[in-house]
Scaffold this motif. Structure first.
Motif, PDB file in Angstrom:
ATOM      1  N   SER A 131       3.470   6.738  -4.484  1.00 19.68           N
ATOM      2  CA  SER A 131       3.854   5.528  -3.749  1.00 19.68           C
ATOM      3  C   SER A 131       2.871   4.384  -3.993  1.00 19.68           C
ATOM      4  O   SER A 131       3.245   3.216  -3.932  1.00 19.68           O
ATOM      5  N   ALA A 132       1.610   4.723  -4.275  1.00 20.34           N
ATOM      6  CA  ALA A 132       0.642   3.696  -4.651  1.00 20.34           C
ATOM      7  C   ALA A 132       1.056   3.042  -5.964  1.00 20.34           C
ATOM      8  O   ALA A 132       0.947   1.823  -6.128  1.00 20.34           O
ATOM      9  N   ALA A 133       1.540   3.854  -6.888  1.00 22.83           N
ATOM     10  CA  ALA A 133       2.005   3.305  -8.164  1.00 22.83           C
ATOM     11  C   ALA A 133       3.190   2.371  -7.959  1.00 22.83           C
ATOM     12  O   ALA A 133       3.297   1.317  -8.609  1.00 22.83           O
ATOM     13  N   GLN A 134       4.090   2.721  -7.036  1.00 22.50           N
ATOM     14  CA  GLN A 134       5.241   1.868  -6.760  1.00 22.50           C
ATOM     15  C   GLN A 134       4.808   0.566  -6.101  1.00 22.50           C
ATOM     16  O   GLN A 134       5.344  -0.506  -6.386  1.00 22.50           O
ATOM     17  N   ALA A 135       3.827   0.651  -5.197  1.00 18.52           N
ATOM     18  CA  ALA A 135       3.314  -0.557  -4.554  1.00 18.52           C
ATOM     19  C   ALA A 135       2.706  -1.494  -5.594  1.00 18.52           C
ATOM     20  O   ALA A 135       2.918  -2.715  -5.561  1.00 18.52           O
ATOM     21  N   GLN A 136       1.957  -0.928  -6.520  1.00 16.89           N
ATOM     22  CA  GLN A 136       1.336  -1.723  -7.574  1.00 16.89           C
ATOM     23  C   GLN A 136       2.379  -2.300  -8.510  1.00 16.89           C
ATOM     24  O   GLN A 136       2.225  -3.417  -9.020  1.00 16.89           O
ATOM     25  N   HIS A 137       3.451  -1.572  -8.727  1.00 17.33           N
ATOM     26  CA  HIS A 137       4.547  -2.073  -9.562  1.00 17.33           C
ATOM     27  C   HIS A 137       5.134  -3.334  -8.927  1.00 17.33           C
ATOM     28  O   HIS A 137       5.384  -4.335  -9.608  1.00 17.33           O
TER      29      HIS A 137
ATOM     30  N   GLU B   7      11.839   7.675  -6.944  1.00 17.10           N
ATOM     31  CA  GLU B   7      12.687   7.035  -7.963  1.00 17.10           C
ATOM     32  C   GLU B   7      13.542   5.932  -7.344  1.00 17.10           C
ATOM     33  O   GLU B   7      13.716   4.859  -7.935  1.00 17.10           O
ATOM     34  N   LEU B   8      14.047   6.164  -6.156  1.00 12.68           N
ATOM     35  CA  LEU B   8      14.867   5.147  -5.510  1.00 12.68           C
ATOM     36  C   LEU B   8      14.013   4.043  -4.897  1.00 12.68           C
ATOM     37  O   LEU B   8      14.490   2.908  -4.743  1.00 12.68           O
ATOM     38  N   HIS B   9      12.765   4.332  -4.577  1.00 12.74           N
ATOM     39  CA  HIS B   9      11.866   3.261  -4.172  1.00 12.74           C
ATOM     40  C   HIS B   9      11.662   2.284  -5.326  1.00 12.74           C
ATOM     41  O   HIS B   9      11.574   1.064  -5.105  1.00 12.74           O
ATOM     42  N   LEU B  10      11.594   2.781  -6.546  1.00 14.93           N
ATOM     43  CA  LEU B  10      11.472   1.897  -7.701  1.00 14.93           C
ATOM     44  C   LEU B  10      12.733   1.056  -7.871  1.00 14.93           C
ATOM     45  O   LEU B  10      12.659  -0.136  -8.185  1.00 14.93           O
TER      46      LEU B  10
ATOM     47  N   ALA C 196       0.832  -1.205   0.000  1.00 16.09           N
ATOM     48  CA  ALA C 196       0.000   0.000   0.000  1.00 16.09           C
ATOM     49  C   ALA C 196       0.864   1.250   0.000  1.00 16.09           C
ATOM     50  O   ALA C 196       1.993   1.253   0.504  1.00 16.09           O
ATOM     51  N   GLY C 197       0.317   2.303  -0.574  1.00 13.18           N
ATOM     52  CA  GLY C 197       0.942   3.613  -0.580  1.00 13.18           C
ATOM     53  C   GLY C 197      -0.069   4.624  -1.063  1.00 13.18           C
ATOM     54  O   GLY C 197      -1.182   4.268  -1.474  1.00 13.18           O
TER      55      GLY C 197
END
Length: 210
Positions: free
Chosen positions: A52-58, A170-173, A47-48
């Motif tokens: 951050s929601a997009a990163q969680a879904q990624h 970007e670094l979360h990705l 979750a985000g």
């Protein structure tokens, strides 16, 4: 004369990336642990908010689908993607409960909850972390600079030291991809171990192919 290009964003990213390298061992450990959990039938919830929601879904897409090579599907859910559930929960219980309510519905002991936040202060993520711990789940967090409340609430956290939310995301990705780099070979090792032990395919693996 060529126009001057502002590369400050690139410089900020490079500086933050240099510090980020120290997290490689943590991400390898997360990927290995997640392969064992999901391979034994557990589930990842993520979750985000916003980017951050997009990163969680990624992340969940990489696990349900694949990262590089073909492999079985594993159970991973991005909690913000069910718009009917999230809007109903927000309407009936308040926006701070939109993830915690879903954690209560889908989470089980031994599952993992991954929470992503650039600020590390989102109330709905903090409430979700509390609910996950109540259920016996493990909570991991990707956050912005430490210290922050989400880092403190998680069992383990990777906190990106960067001056802007964009660079943190970007670094979360990068973190998501590095986790997946460790997950895939760990899945193969876990699968081989299970087959030698039981002669059956892993409990958490879904079918591939048509």
């Amino acid at each position: 004369m060529k126009p001057v290009t502002d590369v400050t964003h690139c410089d900020d990213l490079l500086n933050a990336l240099d510090k980020f390298r120290a997290n490689a061992d943590l991400l390898k450990r997360w990927g290995t642990a997640l392969a064992g959990r999901l391979g034994d039938g557990a589930r990842l919830l993520a979750a985000g908010n916003g980017g951050s929601a997009a990163q969680a879904q990624h992340l969940t897409a990489e696990l349900v689908g694949r990262y590089r090579d073909d492999r079985p599907a594993y159970s991973a859910l991005a909690l913000h993607t069910d718009t009917s559930a999230t809007t109903a929960i927000a309407n009936d219980y308040g926006v701070q409960e939109i993830f915690a309510r879903q954690v209560a519905a889908h989470g089980r002991p031994g599952d993992v909850l991954m929470l992503l936040s650039t600020s590390g202060a989102s109330a709905n993520l903090l409430v979700a972390a509390t609910e996950a711990h109540r259920l016996g789940m493990t909570v991991w967090a990707l956050t912005g600079p430490a210290p922050n409340p989400l880092q403190a609430a998680a069992d383990e956290a990777l906190s990106v030291s960067a001056t802007s939310a964009a660079t943190v995301q970007e670094l979360h990705l990068v973190a998501v991809h590095m986790l997946c780099e460790s997950f895939d070979p760990a899945v193969r090792r876990h699968t081989d171990t299970q087959r030698r032990r039981t002669g059956r395919r892993p409990a958490g693996a879904g079918r591939t192919g048509g």
